[in-house]
Scaffold this motif. Sequence first.
Motif, short mmCIF file in Angstrom:
data_model
loop_
_atom_site.label_atom_id
_atom_site.label_comp_id
_atom_site.label_asym_id
_atom_site.label_seq_id
_atom_site.Cartn_x
_atom_site.Cartn_y
_atom_site.Cartn_z
N ALA A 9 38.59 -12.89 58.12
CA ALA A 9 37.48 -13.33 57.16
C ALA A 9 38.09 -14.45 56.27
N PRO A 10 36.96 -15.22 55.93
CA PRO A 10 37.32 -16.51 55.21
C PRO A 10 37.98 -16.48 53.67
N ASN A 11 37.66 -15.44 53.12
CA ASN A 11 38.35 -15.19 51.65
C ASN A 11 39.90 -14.90 51.95
N PRO A 12 39.84 -13.76 52.70
CA PRO A 12 41.56 -13.34 53.06
C PRO A 12 42.38 -14.77 53.51
N ARG A 14 41.93 -17.61 52.82
CA ARG A 14 42.22 -18.73 51.81
C ARG A 14 43.38 -18.18 51.31
N HIS A 39 37.02 -0.88 54.17
CA HIS A 39 37.03 -1.49 52.64
C HIS A 39 36.05 -0.49 51.99
N ARG A 40 35.24 0.33 52.58
CA ARG A 40 34.47 1.07 51.85
C ARG A 40 34.87 2.53 51.77
N ARG A 52 35.67 -5.56 48.49
CA ARG A 52 35.60 -6.53 49.26
C ARG A 52 37.11 -6.91 49.49
N VAL A 53 37.61 -7.73 50.40
CA VAL A 53 39.06 -8.38 50.60
C VAL A 53 39.04 -9.74 50.36
N PRO A 54 40.06 -10.46 49.85
CA PRO A 54 41.35 -9.78 49.69
C PRO A 54 41.57 -9.08 48.34
N SER A 65 41.06 -8.97 42.59
CA SER A 65 40.64 -8.76 43.88
C SER A 65 39.25 -10.05 44.01
N GLU A 66 39.67 -11.21 43.35
CA GLU A 66 38.95 -12.48 43.46
C GLU A 66 39.95 -13.46 44.08
N SER A 67 39.54 -14.10 45.06
CA SER A 67 40.54 -14.91 45.90
C SER A 67 41.26 -16.02 45.09
N GLU A 102 33.52 -23.60 47.54
CA GLU A 102 33.17 -22.32 47.30
C GLU A 102 31.80 -22.13 47.26
N ARG A 114 26.45 -14.60 58.11
CA ARG A 114 26.20 -13.12 57.80
C ARG A 114 24.77 -12.52 58.13
N LEU A 123 28.13 -5.48 58.33
CA LEU A 123 28.46 -5.61 56.90
C LEU A 123 27.14 -5.93 56.01
N1 LIG Z 1 34.55 -12.66 45.44
C1 LIG Z 1 35.33 -12.39 46.38
C2 LIG Z 1 34.64 -12.35 47.75
C3 LIG Z 1 35.26 -11.77 48.79
C4 LIG Z 1 34.44 -11.29 49.98
O1 LIG Z 1 33.20 -11.51 49.97
N2 LIG Z 1 35.09 -10.96 50.86
C5 LIG Z 1 34.24 -10.58 52.31
C6 LIG Z 1 35.30 -11.03 53.57
S1 LIG Z 1 35.44 -12.95 53.48
C7 LIG Z 1 34.31 -9.15 52.56
O2 LIG Z 1 35.32 -8.24 51.93
N3 LIG Z 1 33.37 -8.42 52.93
C8 LIG Z 1 33.07 -6.96 53.19
C9 LIG Z 1 31.65 -6.98 53.32
O3 LIG Z 1 30.75 -7.78 53.09
O4 LIG Z 1 31.22 -5.66 53.10
C10 LIG Z 1 36.45 -13.49 46.82
O5 LIG Z 1 36.35 -14.54 46.74
O6 LIG Z 1 37.47 -12.99 46.92
#
Ligand SMILES: N[C@@H](CCC(=O)N[C@@H](CS)C(=O)NCC(=O)O)C(=O)O
Length: 205
Positions: A9-12, A14, A39-40, A52-54, A65-67, A102, A114, A123
Amino acid sequence: MRLYSSSRAPNPRRVQMFIAEKAITGIETVEIDLVAHGHRSAEFAARNPFQRVPVLELDDGRHLSESRAICTWLEAMYPEPNLMGRDGVERAFIEEADRRAEFTLLLTVAMWIRHTHPGLAALEQPQFPDYGRAMGERLPKILAWYEERLGRQPWLAGERFSIADITAMVAIDFARVGGFKPAAAGFTHIAAWRERLQQRGTVPA
Ligand SMILES: N[C@@H](CCC(=O)N[C@@H](CS)C(=O)NCC(=O)O)C(=O)O
């Protein structure tokens, strides 16, 4: 310290590249299976109510929990190599490039994928394919801006690599899920920049 992550996943990604650039060791990584809704769970929601991750779990039990906030924390704890700006002026320009990456690039790619890709249906419910396609149609114009900029300078915030390059890279890489490849699409400067990133040896698998 523990990083709850999802390696594709992109944010992790990062945060993972940020950690690799700083050669930080000793952060335990816990892989969360997003498709299986790892994650739920109530356990995960206790760490991040937004599910959400990370998520970075600090040694004192607090969570980020914000990248970008995770990166800010890591930059404070491990200042070298500097990735977010050495003084207020440089920080402002890097932040501008990073937030553009971003909000303009990553968000558009994410909404495109998505809302159109069957693999992301687990998701994104409901998916709105028309909206997703409209986001995909915006991409060439956004990328043209990056193409022009990277034709003039090696990195997004100027002469040196920064967090902004990481954020834009995870977006471009995520676009591959939708079949986008910079070179094949004629974005030669973006392709060369992506190759420069690869040469750094810190891009997460
Ligand atoms: N604002 C958060 C956004 C994190 C985010 O959207 N993560 C996605 C993966 S890239 C996620 O956890 N998605 C799970 C979902 O949509 O249920 C950040 O920048 O860390």
